[in-house]
Design a protein around this motif. Structure first.
Motif, PDB file in Angstrom:
ATOM      1  N   THR A  23       0.918  -1.110   0.032  1.00 18.93           N
ATOM      2  CA  THR A  23       0.138   0.048  -0.126  1.00 18.93           C
ATOM      3  C   THR A  23       0.879   1.354  -0.054  1.00 18.93           C
ATOM      4  N   ALA A  24       1.007   1.783  -1.151  1.00 23.42           N
ATOM      5  CA  ALA A  24       1.654   3.073  -1.341  1.00 23.42           C
ATOM      6  C   ALA A  24       1.350   4.290  -0.791  1.00 23.42           C
ATOM      7  N   VAL A  25      -0.137   4.521  -0.964  1.00 27.79           N
ATOM      8  CA  VAL A  25      -0.818   5.626  -0.281  1.00 27.79           C
ATOM      9  C   VAL A  25      -2.002   5.081   0.205  1.00 27.79           C
ATOM     10  N   ASP A  26      -2.253   5.399   1.740  1.00 25.11           N
ATOM     11  CA  ASP A  26      -3.312   4.851   2.340  1.00 25.11           C
ATOM     12  C   ASP A  26      -4.398   5.634   2.735  1.00 25.11           C
ATOM     13  N   ASP A  27      -5.528   5.654   1.970  1.00 21.64           N
ATOM     14  CA  ASP A  27      -6.806   6.602   2.321  1.00 21.64           C
ATOM     15  C   ASP A  27      -6.470   8.001   2.612  1.00 21.64           C
ATOM     16  N   ILE A  28      -5.921   8.730   1.667  1.00 24.40           N
ATOM     17  CA  ILE A  28      -5.738  10.116   2.064  1.00 24.40           C
ATOM     18  C   ILE A  28      -6.721  10.812   1.499  1.00 24.40           C
ATOM     19  N   ASP A  29      -7.090  12.126   2.327  1.00 21.13           N
ATOM     20  CA  ASP A  29      -7.856  13.283   1.875  1.00 21.13           C
ATOM     21  C   ASP A  29      -6.961  14.454   1.801  1.00 21.13           C
ATOM     22  N   LEU A  30      -6.908  15.216   0.505  1.00 22.88           N
ATOM     23  CA  LEU A  30      -6.138  16.295   0.410  1.00 22.88           C
ATOM     24  C   LEU A  30      -6.842  17.297  -0.435  1.00 22.88           C
ATOM     25  N   ALA A  31      -6.870  18.658  -0.054  1.00 14.71           N
ATOM     26  CA  ALA A  31      -7.455  19.544  -0.985  1.00 14.71           C
ATOM     27  C   ALA A  31      -6.302  20.780  -1.077  1.00 14.71           C
ATOM     28  N   VAL A  32      -6.189  20.945  -2.440  1.00 13.17           N
ATOM     29  CA  VAL A  32      -5.089  21.964  -2.952  1.00 13.17           C
ATOM     30  C   VAL A  32      -6.042  23.226  -3.185  1.00 13.17           C
ATOM     31  N   ARG A  33      -5.558  24.273  -2.716  1.00 10.52           N
ATOM     32  CA  ARG A  33      -6.322  25.607  -2.911  1.00 10.52           C
ATOM     33  C   ARG A  33      -5.977  25.887  -4.161  1.00 10.52           C
ATOM     34  N   ASP A  34      -6.860  26.825  -4.872  1.00 10.32           N
ATOM     35  CA  ASP A  34      -6.506  27.223  -6.207  1.00 10.32           C
ATOM     36  C   ASP A  34      -5.485  28.269  -6.100  1.00 10.32           C
ATOM     37  N   GLY A  35      -4.403  28.115  -6.849  1.00  9.89           N
ATOM     38  CA  GLY A  35      -3.384  29.380  -6.920  1.00  9.89           C
ATOM     39  C   GLY A  35      -2.196  29.107  -5.731  1.00  9.89           C
ATOM     40  N   GLU A  36      -2.297  27.992  -5.036  1.00 14.65           N
ATOM     41  CA  GLU A  36      -1.356  27.977  -3.951  1.00 14.65           C
ATOM     42  C   GLU A  36      -0.173  26.986  -4.263  1.00 14.65           C
ATOM     43  N   PHE A  37       0.854  27.133  -3.653  1.00 12.94           N
ATOM     44  CA  PHE A  37       2.023  26.348  -3.761  1.00 12.94           C
ATOM     45  C   PHE A  37       2.110  25.189  -2.592  1.00 12.94           C
ATOM     46  N   LEU A  38       1.833  24.140  -2.816  1.00 14.49           N
ATOM     47  CA  LEU A  38       1.530  22.980  -1.947  1.00 14.49           C
ATOM     48  C   LEU A  38       2.679  22.172  -2.408  1.00 14.49           C
ATOM     49  N   VAL A  39       3.437  21.632  -1.110  1.00 11.63           N
ATOM     50  CA  VAL A  39       4.746  20.817  -1.197  1.00 11.63           C
ATOM     51  C   VAL A  39       4.549  19.589  -0.382  1.00 11.63           C
ATOM     52  N   LEU A  40       4.549  18.435  -1.243  1.00 11.11           N
ATOM     53  CA  LEU A  40       4.485  17.220  -0.454  1.00 11.11           C
ATOM     54  C   LEU A  40       5.989  16.696   0.005  1.00 11.11           C
ATOM     55  N   LEU A  41       6.180  16.525   1.303  1.00 12.17           N
ATOM     56  CA  LEU A  41       7.359  16.185   1.853  1.00 12.17           C
ATOM     57  C   LEU A  41       7.460  14.994   2.749  1.00 12.17           C
ATOM     58  N   GLY A  42       8.415  14.349   2.874  1.00  9.68           N
ATOM     59  CA  GLY A  42       8.352  13.051   3.482  1.00  9.68           C
ATOM     60  C   GLY A  42       9.870  12.358   3.196  1.00  9.68           C
ATOM     61  N   PRO A  43      10.083  11.307   3.627  1.00  7.88           N
ATOM     62  CA  PRO A  43      11.253  10.418   3.338  1.00  7.88           C
ATOM     63  C   PRO A  43      10.948   9.617   2.291  1.00  7.88           C
ATOM     64  N   SER A  44      11.908   8.963   1.721  1.00  6.78           N
ATOM     65  CA  SER A  44      11.866   7.937   0.489  1.00  6.78           C
ATOM     66  C   SER A  44      10.711   6.942   1.023  1.00  6.78           C
ATOM     67  N   GLY A  45       9.936   6.683  -0.183  1.00  2.49           N
ATOM     68  CA  GLY A  45       9.089   5.504   0.010  1.00  2.49           C
ATOM     69  C   GLY A  45       7.848   5.922   1.021  1.00  2.49           C
ATOM     70  N   CYS A  46       7.522   7.514   1.105  1.00  2.07           N
ATOM     71  CA  CYS A  46       6.378   7.720   1.963  1.00  2.07           C
ATOM     72  C   CYS A  46       5.140   7.955   1.303  1.00  2.07           C
ATOM     73  N   GLY A  47       5.024   7.680  -0.125  1.00  4.93           N
ATOM     74  CA  GLY A  47       4.022   7.863  -0.826  1.00  4.93           C
ATOM     75  C   GLY A  47       3.844   9.343  -1.686  1.00  4.93           C
ATOM     76  N   LYS A  48       4.579  10.263  -1.398  1.00  2.38           N
ATOM     77  CA  LYS A  48       4.602  11.637  -2.240  1.00  2.38           C
ATOM     78  C   LYS A  48       4.415  11.638  -3.669  1.00  2.38           C
ATOM     79  N   THR A  49       5.426  10.835  -4.180  1.00  4.19           N
ATOM     80  CA  THR A  49       5.655  10.709  -5.660  1.00  4.19           C
ATOM     81  C   THR A  49       4.330  10.032  -6.375  1.00  4.19           C
ATOM     82  N   THR A  50       3.987   8.775  -5.630  1.00  5.82           N
ATOM     83  CA  THR A  50       3.056   7.923  -5.957  1.00  5.82           C
ATOM     84  C   THR A  50       1.696   9.157  -6.042  1.00  5.82           C
ATOM     85  N   THR A  51       1.533   9.780  -4.983  1.00  6.16           N
ATOM     86  CA  THR A  51       0.529  10.809  -4.884  1.00  6.16           C
ATOM     87  C   THR A  51       0.388  11.965  -6.140  1.00  6.16           C
ATOM     88  N   LEU A  52       1.446  12.371  -6.224  1.00  6.51           N
ATOM     89  CA  LEU A  52       1.857  13.319  -7.388  1.00  6.51           C
ATOM     90  C   LEU A  52       1.375  12.684  -8.871  1.00  6.51           C
TER      91      LEU A  52
END
Length: 371
Positions: A23-52
């Protein structure tokens, strides 16, 4: 009636991604506001690139939905999502000139040659790469290739920029300069941006909000100041900050207070909300005061509380300050200090800034500390 909320450029609802038993990404909820600069941060294998990649349409969620400006795009192809992506390796065509690389994505758009030229001129002026148009990627520096990759994204004028560690191939000095330029560029364009990095300094310097991930789950979302000053749990507290936060296991807990004890008879008492059977006290290295062993004591009038006398084990100069490692029995603490309080082997006084103390419960969640 529709409940669509177009305040958000991107919304992920109960999104899970599994690769076989993983399970690379586990039941996440995420809302990116219009016009914002949102950063996904975490260690290797945390699921950030899969989310992207799921936002990009390069991966389809196993469960959950993805919306963009209120429209469901969960199953839509990448080219139907009005987004553009900058990869870690820039993905430039080596046999094409810079100008041809910039023009390439415009070939699939229903625009005139004159309009295409205007878009290329706008992007090259914005990025300061007008003099590179006749060169090929192999003739460019890493920083120049990175600008061309950004330019190829900008000419499309998408509703969403996705960036997967775009600065990781640059040297340290250029990376610092370029991330500042990137933030300025995003503010100038006003385009919603989702950016992946494992570099906490990079995230803190460019993000409007940071999404901290670990083990496929979102640990905390907030502004850089919020996640640093008020970490939601022990993982966030330990992941953010260099050096990381110090933790001291509490020796006792009663009547809404926890006690962190390094040596007898010194006992740090911290008041918290509710009864806490097991907990840890955390304090960042810059909130640890260290003075010579013959000092009059910690500056209590400035909110510090004396903890212990400890042995100065190492002194590492950092240029702007010193990193000190202190030990007493089984306890080890890192402090950042403007001055050196003694020599290696000396006994020194140690105190914590009471206003900067954190307490984490037995499930690692942050507890509310009373003044």
């Amino acid at each position: 009636m529709s409940n669509k909320n177009t305040e958000y450029g991107v919304e992920l609802r109960n999104v899970t991604k599994r690769f076989g038993d993983l399970t690379a990404v586990d039941d996440i909820d995420l809302a990116v506001r219009d016009g914002e600069f949102l950063v996904l941060l975490g260690p290797s294998g945390c699921g950030k690139t899969t989310t992207l990649r799921m936002i990009a349409g390069l991966e389809v969620p196993t469960d959950g939905t993805i919306e963009m400006h209120g429209s469901d795009v969960t199953e839509k192809l990448p080219q139907k999502r009005d987004l553009s992506m900058v990869f870690q390796n820039y993905a430039l065509y080596p046999h094409k000139t810079v100008e041809d690389n910039l023009r390439f994505p415009l070939g699939k758009m229903d625009i005139t040659e004159e309009e295409a030229t205007e878009k290329v001129e706008y992007a090259t002026e914005l990025l300061g790469i007008e003099d590179l148009l006749d060169k090929k990627p192999g003739q460019l520096s890493g920083g120049q290739r990175q600008r061309v990759a950004l330019g190829r994204t900008i000419v499309r004028e998408p509703n969403l920029f996705l960036m997967d560690e775009p600065l990781s191939n640059l040297d340290a000095k250029l990376r610092v300069n370029t991330r500042s330029e990137l933030k300025d560029l995003q503010q100038q364009l006003g385009t919603t941006t989702v950016y992946v990095t494992h570099d906490q300094e990079e995230a803190m310097s460019i993000a409007d909000r940071i999404v901290i991930m670990d083990d496929g789950q979102i640990q905390q979302i907030g502004t850089p100041q919020e996640v640093y000053k008020n970490p939601a749990n022990e993982f966030v507290a330990s992941f953010l900050g260099e050096p990381g936060m110090n933790f001291v296991q509490t020796a006792a807990s009663s009547n809404g207070s926890v006690h962190a004890q390094i040596t007898e008879p010194v006992d740090l008492e911290v008041s918290v909300e509710g009864d806490v059977p097991h907990s840890k006290v955390g304090v960042r290295p810059q909130d640890v005061w260290v003075g010579p062993g013959n000092s009059p004591g910690a500056p209590r009038d400035n909110g510090y509380v004396e903890i212990s006398k400890m042995r100065l084990e190492t002194i590492d100069p950092l240029g702007h300050s010193y990193e000190l490692r202190l030990e007493r029995g089984d306890h080890s603490i890192i402090a950042l200090s403007d001055d050196v309080p003694g020599q290696v082997g000396d006994e020194v006084d140690v105190a914590f800034n009471r206003s900067s103390i954190h307490v984490f419960g037995e499930n690692t969640e942050a507890l509310s500390v009373k003044p």
